[in-house]
Design a protein around this motif. Structure first.
Motif, PDB file in Angstrom:
ATOM      1  N   PRO A   1     -11.504  -2.271  10.501  1.00  0.00           N
ATOM      2  CA  PRO A   1     -11.405  -3.446   9.241  1.00  0.00           C
ATOM      3  C   PRO A   1     -10.086  -4.443   9.733  1.00  0.00           C
ATOM      4  N   GLY A   2      -9.279  -5.594   8.769  1.00  0.00           N
ATOM      5  CA  GLY A   2      -8.385  -6.391   8.877  1.00  0.00           C
ATOM      6  C   GLY A   2      -8.413  -6.865  10.518  1.00  0.00           C
ATOM      7  N   GLY A   3      -7.807  -6.051  11.198  1.00  0.00           N
ATOM      8  CA  GLY A   3      -6.999  -7.106  12.568  1.00  0.00           C
ATOM      9  C   GLY A   3      -6.492  -7.610  12.945  1.00  0.00           C
ATOM     10  N   ALA A   4      -5.081  -5.892  11.852  1.00  0.00           N
ATOM     11  CA  ALA A   4      -3.623  -7.244  11.757  1.00  0.00           C
ATOM     12  C   ALA A   4      -3.404  -6.237  12.772  1.00  0.00           C
ATOM     13  N   ARG A   5      -2.192  -6.658  12.914  1.00  0.00           N
ATOM     14  CA  ARG A   5      -0.995  -5.699  14.052  1.00  0.00           C
ATOM     15  C   ARG A   5      -0.029  -5.141  13.473  1.00  0.00           C
ATOM     16  N   VAL A   6       0.432  -4.298  13.642  1.00  0.00           N
ATOM     17  CA  VAL A   6       0.521  -3.371  13.251  1.00  0.00           C
ATOM     18  C   VAL A   6       2.224  -2.974  13.504  1.00  0.00           C
ATOM     19  N   LEU A   7       3.513  -2.846  12.641  1.00  0.00           N
ATOM     20  CA  LEU A   7       4.530  -2.653  13.191  1.00  0.00           C
ATOM     21  C   LEU A   7       4.924  -0.999  12.248  1.00  0.00           C
ATOM     22  N   ILE A   8       5.657  -0.769  13.120  1.00  0.00           N
ATOM     23  CA  ILE A   8       5.710   1.308  12.804  1.00  0.00           C
ATOM     24  C   ILE A   8       7.294   0.709  12.546  1.00  0.00           C
ATOM     25  N   LEU A   9       7.467   1.255  10.822  1.00  0.00           N
ATOM     26  CA  LEU A   9       8.662   0.896  10.747  1.00  0.00           C
ATOM     27  C   LEU A   9       9.193   2.721   9.765  1.00  0.00           C
ATOM     28  N   THR A  10       9.878   3.140  10.691  1.00  0.00           N
ATOM     29  CA  THR A  10       9.798   4.780  10.264  1.00  0.00           C
ATOM     30  C   THR A  10      11.647   5.071  10.029  1.00  0.00           C
ATOM     31  N   THR A  11      11.605   6.871   9.858  1.00  0.00           N
ATOM     32  CA  THR A  11      12.835   7.422   9.478  1.00  0.00           C
ATOM     33  C   THR A  11      12.695   7.809  11.119  1.00  0.00           C
ATOM     34  N   PHE A  12      13.117   7.667  12.419  1.00  0.00           N
ATOM     35  CA  PHE A  12      12.995   7.827  13.620  1.00  0.00           C
ATOM     36  C   PHE A  12      13.868   9.420  13.977  1.00  0.00           C
ATOM     37  N   ASP A  13      15.377   9.714  13.330  1.00  0.00           N
ATOM     38  CA  ASP A  13      15.341  10.766  13.522  1.00  0.00           C
ATOM     39  C   ASP A  13      14.462  12.491  12.919  1.00  0.00           C
ATOM     40  N   GLU A  14      13.817  11.829  12.217  1.00  0.00           N
ATOM     41  CA  GLU A  14      12.719  12.641  11.316  1.00  0.00           C
ATOM     42  C   GLU A  14      11.263  12.395  12.399  1.00  0.00           C
TER      43      GLU A  14
ATOM     44  N   THR B   1      -3.369   3.492  11.750  1.00  0.00           N
ATOM     45  CA  THR B   1      -2.953   1.996  12.907  1.00  0.00           C
ATOM     46  C   THR B   1      -3.886   2.060  13.983  1.00  0.00           C
ATOM     47  N   ARG B   2      -4.361   3.252  14.235  1.00  0.00           N
ATOM     48  CA  ARG B   2      -5.641   3.445  15.366  1.00  0.00           C
ATOM     49  C   ARG B   2      -6.885   3.013  14.732  1.00  0.00           C
ATOM     50  N   ARG B   3      -7.247   2.680  13.060  1.00  0.00           N
ATOM     51  CA  ARG B   3      -8.008   2.316  12.787  1.00  0.00           C
ATOM     52  C   ARG B   3      -8.108   0.853  12.712  1.00  0.00           C
ATOM     53  N   LEU B   4      -7.356  -0.023  12.175  1.00  0.00           N
ATOM     54  CA  LEU B   4      -6.308  -0.761  11.888  1.00  0.00           C
ATOM     55  C   LEU B   4      -6.778  -2.151  13.214  1.00  0.00           C
ATOM     56  N   THR B   5      -5.913  -1.331  14.268  1.00  0.00           N
ATOM     57  CA  THR B   5      -6.210  -1.610  15.634  1.00  0.00           C
ATOM     58  C   THR B   5      -7.216  -1.498  16.486  1.00  0.00           C
ATOM     59  N   ALA B   6      -8.322  -0.544  16.446  1.00  0.00           N
ATOM     60  CA  ALA B   6      -9.876  -0.720  17.051  1.00  0.00           C
ATOM     61  C   ALA B   6     -10.644  -2.288  16.791  1.00  0.00           C
ATOM     62  N   ALA B   7     -11.513  -2.011  18.081  1.00  0.00           N
ATOM     63  CA  ALA B   7     -11.956  -2.949  18.149  1.00  0.00           C
ATOM     64  C   ALA B   7     -12.867  -3.783  16.971  1.00  0.00           C
ATOM     65  N   ASP B   8     -13.822  -2.871  16.696  1.00  0.00           N
ATOM     66  CA  ASP B   8     -14.354  -2.851  15.114  1.00  0.00           C
ATOM     67  C   ASP B   8     -14.299  -2.121  14.374  1.00  0.00           C
TER      68      ASP B   8
ATOM     69  N   ALA C   1       1.133  -1.236  -0.200  1.00  0.00           N
ATOM     70  CA  ALA C   1       0.031  -0.219  -0.055  1.00  0.00           C
ATOM     71  C   ALA C   1       0.516   1.278   0.031  1.00  0.00           C
ATOM     72  N   SER C   2       0.281   2.320  -0.528  1.00  0.00           N
ATOM     73  CA  SER C   2       1.369   3.471  -0.624  1.00  0.00           C
ATOM     74  C   SER C   2       1.289   4.731   0.389  1.00  0.00           C
ATOM     75  N   ASN C   3      -0.516   3.681   1.269  1.00  0.00           N
ATOM     76  CA  ASN C   3      -0.639   5.935   1.606  1.00  0.00           C
ATOM     77  C   ASN C   3      -2.241   4.689   3.204  1.00  0.00           C
ATOM     78  N   GLY C   4      -1.754   4.922   3.579  1.00  0.00           N
ATOM     79  CA  GLY C   4      -2.716   4.184   5.158  1.00  0.00           C
ATOM     80  C   GLY C   4      -4.113   3.632   4.774  1.00  0.00           C
ATOM     81  N   ALA C   5      -4.543   5.248   3.884  1.00  0.00           N
ATOM     82  CA  ALA C   5      -5.549   4.711   3.304  1.00  0.00           C
ATOM     83  C   ALA C   5      -5.944   3.548   2.719  1.00  0.00           C
ATOM     84  N   GLU C   6      -5.024   3.434   1.743  1.00  0.00           N
ATOM     85  CA  GLU C   6      -5.046   1.761   1.278  1.00  0.00           C
ATOM     86  C   GLU C   6      -4.334   0.921   1.550  1.00  0.00           C
ATOM     87  N   ALA C   7      -3.500   0.926   3.675  1.00  0.00           N
ATOM     88  CA  ALA C   7      -3.111   0.280   4.263  1.00  0.00           C
ATOM     89  C   ALA C   7      -4.564  -0.708   5.283  1.00  0.00           C
ATOM     90  N   VAL C   8      -5.631   0.141   5.451  1.00  0.00           N
ATOM     91  CA  VAL C   8      -6.770  -0.054   5.523  1.00  0.00           C
ATOM     92  C   VAL C   8      -7.813  -0.226   4.847  1.00  0.00           C
TER      93      VAL C   8
END
Length: 235
Positions: free
Chosen positions: A93-106, A84-91, A51-58
């Motif tokens: 979609p998806g129900g997947a666990r999320v690993l954030i992978l980003t550029t920490f210093d920025e 992430t908030r939408r994916l981990t909400a009780a109701d 996915a190239s953005n959060g909406a696509e990911a959800v």
């Protein structure tokens, strides 16, 4: 991710195939391509979509049911925190666990990502093997925070206003010691060594703390400990 922390309370991925199904969410095609190639050479990991953005990911998480979504934060249309908030909400979609992978210093959104329900936070300049290990930890139902991220989280609390008073559960002196060390980013084995107790005893203390603080995993445990004032940021 050497030195990271895991809660140890998961039951593994539930797809039955033995492979961890991964959805990659990042607006940089080069990053997605690199992760896909990396995981293609790893027998127990399978990239099921990009996915190239959060909406696509959800949307894709709902369609593909991955075990883990490897999520960047800064993306167009919908950022990784809202996704992430939408994916981990009780109701949600998806129900997947999320690993954030980003550029920490920025990135200035470590706390927001963890509060949104991410099960782990990793950075793109980590060793490749550590990124793969982080995916496996999250897929297994554990929570993982890189030591550097823990330090950043503590710094955010230290710089911010005092937490609002909350009803604090009764915890024992030993549980307080364990909680303080968890808040500093120590692993179970490191805590056991520091307190001269067994790893099994450490895990039992962590499990009781998860229950008492009503925390989903180790990440949320650290956050709640600071919010309740049970752990004070170092001055």
């Amino acid at each position: 991710m050497s030195g990271g922390t895991g809660s140890g309370n998961g039951n593994g991925n539930g797809n039955g195939s033995g492979n961890v199904r991964v959805l990659l969410a990042d607006d940089q095609p080069l990053v997605r391509s690199g992760l896909r190639v990396l995981m293609a050479d790893t027998p127990d990991l399978e990239v099921v979509g990009e996915a190239s953005n959060g909406a696509e990911a959800v949307r894709m998480a709902a369609e593909l049911a991955p075990d883990v979504v490897v999520m960047d934060i800064r993306m167009p249309e919908m950022d990784g925190i809202e996704a992430t908030r939408r994916l981990t909400a009780a109701d949600g979609p998806g129900g997947a666990r999320v690993l954030i992978l980003t550029t920490f210093d920025e990135d200035e959104h470590v706390y927001g990502a963890l509060r949104a329900g991410a099960s782990g936070f990793a950075v793109k300049d980590m060793a490749l093997d550590d990124i793969l290990a982080a995916v496996r930890v999250v897929a297994a139902g554990d929570a993982l925070i890189a030591p550097g991220v823990t330090r950043r989280l503590i710094a955010d609390f230290a710089a911010g206003p005092a937490p609002a008073p909350e009803r604090v559960p009764a915890i024992t002196g030993r549980e307080q010691e364990v909680l303080t060390l968890v808040g500093r980013g120590l692993s179970n084995s490191e805590i056991a060594q520091d307190l001269f107790i067994t790893v099994a005893t450490t895990k039992s203390h962590v499990a009781r703390l998860l229950t008492k603080l009503d925390a989903r995993d180790r990440v949320q445990l650290v956050i709640k400990a600071y919010e309740m004032g049970l752990v004070a940021p170092p001055r």
